[in-house]
Design a protein around this motif. Structure first.
Motif, PDB file in Angstrom:
ATOM      1  N   GLY A  70       0.814   3.146   9.612  1.00 30.36           N
ATOM      2  CA  GLY A  70       2.085   2.660  10.122  1.00 30.36           C
ATOM      3  C   GLY A  70       2.491   3.377  11.398  1.00 30.36           C
ATOM      4  N   TRP A  71       3.431   2.804  12.118  1.00 34.19           N
ATOM      5  CA  TRP A  71       3.936   3.412  13.351  1.00 34.19           C
ATOM      6  C   TRP A  71       5.254   2.755  13.723  1.00 34.19           C
ATOM      7  N   SER A  72       5.911   3.280  14.761  1.00 35.92           N
ATOM      8  CA  SER A  72       7.132   2.688  15.318  1.00 35.92           C
ATOM      9  C   SER A  72       6.835   2.247  16.744  1.00 35.92           C
ATOM     10  N   TRP A  73       7.230   1.026  17.073  1.00 37.41           N
ATOM     11  CA  TRP A  73       7.040   0.563  18.443  1.00 37.41           C
ATOM     12  C   TRP A  73       7.996   1.282  19.391  1.00 37.41           C
ATOM     13  N   ALA A  74       7.537   1.512  20.591  1.00 34.77           N
ATOM     14  CA  ALA A  74       8.370   2.199  21.590  1.00 34.77           C
ATOM     15  C   ALA A  74       9.405   1.263  22.192  1.00 34.77           C
ATOM     16  N   LYS A  75       9.103  -0.056  22.246  1.00 31.38           N
ATOM     17  CA  LYS A  75      10.051  -1.029  22.817  1.00 31.38           C
ATOM     18  C   LYS A  75      10.336  -2.105  21.762  1.00 31.38           C
ATOM     19  N   LYS A  76      10.164  -3.358  22.100  1.00 35.82           N
ATOM     20  CA  LYS A  76      10.405  -4.462  21.157  1.00 35.82           C
ATOM     21  C   LYS A  76       9.125  -5.249  20.916  1.00 35.82           C
ATOM     22  N   GLU A  77       8.015  -4.540  20.842  1.00 37.82           N
ATOM     23  CA  GLU A  77       6.718  -5.190  20.679  1.00 37.82           C
ATOM     24  C   GLU A  77       6.623  -5.946  19.354  1.00 37.82           C
ATOM     25  N   VAL A  78       5.734  -6.926  19.341  1.00 34.37           N
ATOM     26  CA  VAL A  78       5.401  -7.663  18.126  1.00 34.37           C
ATOM     27  C   VAL A  78       3.880  -7.752  18.031  1.00 34.37           C
ATOM     28  N   ILE A  79       3.398  -8.050  16.845  1.00 28.86           N
ATOM     29  CA  ILE A  79       1.967  -8.273  16.636  1.00 28.86           C
ATOM     30  C   ILE A  79       1.741  -9.777  16.557  1.00 28.86           C
ATOM     31  N   TRP A  80       1.066 -10.318  17.567  1.00 30.09           N
ATOM     32  CA  TRP A  80       0.778 -11.760  17.547  1.00 30.09           C
ATOM     33  C   TRP A  80      -0.295 -12.091  16.511  1.00 30.09           C
ATOM     34  N   SER A  81      -1.313 -11.245  16.443  1.00 28.77           N
ATOM     35  CA  SER A  81      -2.395 -11.513  15.492  1.00 28.77           C
ATOM     36  C   SER A  81      -3.179 -10.230  15.239  1.00 28.77           C
ATOM     37  N   ILE A  82      -3.861 -10.196  14.086  1.00 29.09           N
ATOM     38  CA  ILE A  82      -4.752  -9.085  13.730  1.00 29.09           C
ATOM     39  C   ILE A  82      -6.042  -9.674  13.190  1.00 29.09           C
ATOM     40  N   VAL A  83      -7.156  -9.066  13.555  1.00 28.33           N
ATOM     41  CA  VAL A  83      -8.464  -9.429  13.012  1.00 28.33           C
ATOM     42  C   VAL A  83      -9.015  -8.209  12.280  1.00 28.33           C
ATOM     43  N   GLY A  84      -9.398  -8.380  11.025  1.00 28.36           N
ATOM     44  CA  GLY A  84      -9.973  -7.285  10.254  1.00 28.36           C
ATOM     45  C   GLY A  84      -8.963  -6.489   9.461  1.00 28.36           C
ATOM     46  N   ALA A  85      -7.686  -6.864   9.512  1.00 33.32           N
ATOM     47  CA  ALA A  85      -6.632  -6.184   8.762  1.00 33.32           C
ATOM     48  C   ALA A  85      -5.430  -7.109   8.705  1.00 33.32           C
ATOM     49  N   GLN A  86      -4.332  -6.656   8.082  1.00 32.37           N
ATOM     50  CA  GLN A  86      -3.118  -7.450   8.059  1.00 32.37           C
ATOM     51  C   GLN A  86      -1.918  -6.539   7.869  1.00 32.37           C
ATOM     52  N   ALA A  87      -0.780  -6.980   8.396  1.00 33.09           N
ATOM     53  CA  ALA A  87       0.475  -6.257   8.179  1.00 33.09           C
ATOM     54  C   ALA A  87       0.990  -6.575   6.779  1.00 33.09           C
ATOM     55  N   THR A  88       1.618  -5.601   6.154  1.00 33.30           N
ATOM     56  CA  THR A  88       2.117  -5.805   4.794  1.00 33.30           C
ATOM     57  C   THR A  88       3.373  -6.666   4.766  1.00 33.30           C
ATOM     58  N   GLU A  89       4.139  -6.712   5.875  1.00 32.21           N
ATOM     59  CA  GLU A  89       5.343  -7.524   5.956  1.00 32.21           C
ATOM     60  C   GLU A  89       5.405  -8.199   7.326  1.00 32.21           C
ATOM     61  N   GLN A  90       5.929  -9.432   7.339  1.00 29.39           N
ATOM     62  CA  GLN A  90       6.079 -10.132   8.606  1.00 29.39           C
ATOM     63  C   GLN A  90       7.320  -9.693   9.348  1.00 29.39           C
ATOM     64  N   GLY A  91       8.396  -9.416   8.632  1.00 28.62           N
ATOM     65  CA  GLY A  91       9.644  -9.062   9.296  1.00 28.62           C
ATOM     66  C   GLY A  91      10.405 -10.288   9.769  1.00 28.62           C
ATOM     67  N   ASP A  92      11.465 -10.054  10.527  1.00 29.64           N
ATOM     68  CA  ASP A  92      12.339 -11.130  11.010  1.00 29.64           C
ATOM     69  C   ASP A  92      11.810 -11.683  12.328  1.00 29.64           C
TER      70      ASP A  92
END
Length: 443
Positions: A70-92
């Motif tokens: 896990g980590w904290s974004w420095a600005k307002k970044e988002v993850i458009w896509s991941i290959v080989g893993a997945q985020a546990t929550e999508q968020g708002d």
């Protein structure tokens, strides 16, 4: 400098010293997990990065159910896509119209995929259910990776802001991660391995393990016995704690009870809480070191590992022992063995682990919940002795955690004259001589 300033400075020095000492492993001083981000291309609103997790710990691996980064974004970044893993929550992601990001959380948590996912969701070194081998045991399996496309981020080396507050769970607590640091860009081969290319930007994060942060109680204990003394030195009472959580006497199961023999007792729980067999030590793992035989030029020790946890199988387990005679190991039976040289020259530490498809899986508590081997060592005339507990190890680690040792004054003591067992060839010769002597007496 005033008294208050001096006290504050002393407190700061002590805090820094303690934090470093807690995460420092004297048998693996350079062990860590390094997370590396390589920006491999720019996108209209961000970048695509290859994230590689390398386990440089010699004997500590990440077991199932695997890692979470896990980590904290420095600005307002988002993850458009991941290959080989997945985020546990999508968020708002409600502010997005049309294409919806994979994750909009300011503090995303990412986990590995399970083996067998479709090929188009895989990349190299992914999809191992988060299991990462120890570097000393399996260098090829000590790497895990995924690819992430980040949006609403910078599109140049000067505008990209590094993520902050990295965390690593693997699968429980214990790891502390430092800040991300920009390093020289990684140079790597293209997929056809015919051309070298270079990352557009690279930063790394170093995470170290502390057993004290993982648990305030040990996770294993050690017991001793020997051929020259009938005394068996058990694990110290409450070695792994008594009366806390599921380890209280009321929460354990007697090994000979009907409940222990029922098939439902081994059913895993989501919280991973241990279900232990009732013992005085209340440890999930016990390591027993038995001084077995004494030859003229060699001596033999037996190592047995017993699992008292009804809810845990230990796959790809490791056992580390520190003993001055390990530099003279002649043969190890039914375990793999590898010397560990934490300081380059002192060869008194070694790692044992199971043979693949034979005993690399330590089953849960029960009749199959143990593995064992014997070690044959050559005597060093200058140092070898059975007195004062010399034949017993100084330290024992199981899966990277230091085990609770018996107090030194409880070790099996050496009688005035310890018997010396003849080697097998000598025993055969002695038997033959006795037989010939009996024939002569009969005649």
């Amino acid at each position: 400098m005033g008294l208050r300033d001096s006290a504050a400075l002393l407190a700061l020095v002590l805090a820094v010293t303690c934090s470093v000492a807690v995460a420092y492993d004297p048998l693996d001083p350079n062990g860590n997990i390094t997370i590396k981000w390589d920006v491999i291309s720019w996108t209209p609103d961000g970048y695509v990065a290859m994230v590689t997790m390398s386990n440089y710990q010699m004997y500590r691996h990440i077991m199932a159910p695997g890692w979470t980064v896990g980590w904290s974004w420095a600005k307002k970044e988002v993850i458009w896509s991941i290959v080989g893993a997945q985020a546990t929550e999508q968020g708002d992601c409600s502010k997005f119209k049309g294409g919806i990001p994979h994750c909009c959380k300011r503090t995303p948590a990412v986990v590995d995929l399970l083996p067998g996912v479709p090929y188009n969701q895989q990349i190299a070194n992914c999809c191992k259910a988060g299991v990462v081998s120890a570097y000393g045991q399996d260098p090829a399996g000590s790497v895990s990776a995924f690819q992430v496309s980040v949006g609403l981020a910078g599109t140049t080396n000067k505008t990209v802001k590094l993520p902050k507050n990295f965390t690593l769970m693997g699968p429980g607590p214990g790891y502390t991660c430092g800040p991300a640091k920009v390093v020289p860009s990684t140079v790597y081969f293209t997929p056809d391995r015919r051309r070298k290319t270079q990352a557009l930007m690279t930063w790394t994060v170093t995470c170290t393990y502390s057993q004290q942060l993982a648990s305030k109680y040990p996770s294993c204990c050690v017991s001793f016995s020997s051929f020259y003394n009938d005394t068996i030195v058990p694990c110290a009472r409450c070695s792994c704690g008594c009366g806390h959580g599921g380890h209280s006497p009321g929460g354990c199961i007697a090994g000979d009870s009907k409940r222990a023999l029922s098939p439902g007792v081994n059913t895993p729980r989501k919280d991973g809480q241990a279900l232990l067999q009732c013992t005085p030590h209340m440890c999930p793992i016990r390591v027993h070191w038995h001084v077995k035989l004494n030859y003229k030029d060699y001596w033999r020790a037996k190592i047995a590992i017993t699992n008292f946890n009804y809810r845990m199988n230990y796959t790809q387990w490791t056992l580390v022992a520190q003993h001055p005679n390990l530099d003279n190991i002649t043969e190890v039976f039914s375990f793999q063995y590898k010397p560990i040289l934490p300081y380059g020259t002192i060869n008194d530490t070694g790692m044992f682990y199971g043979l693949k498809f034979y005993n690399d899986l330590l089953m849960e508590a029960g009749p199959f919940g143990n593995v064992q081997s014997e070690v044959l060592m050559r005597k060093d005339a200058n140092t070898f002795t059975f007195s004062q507990g010399w034949a017993f190890p100084r330290k024992i680690y199981f899966n990277g955690d230091e085990c609770k040792m018996p107090p030194p004054d409880s070790y099996p003591y050496l009688p005035n004259a310890a018997p010396v067992a003849a080697p097998r060839s000598g025993m055969i010769a002695a038997a033959a001589s006795a037989f010939l002597l009996a024939l002569l007496l009969v005649a």
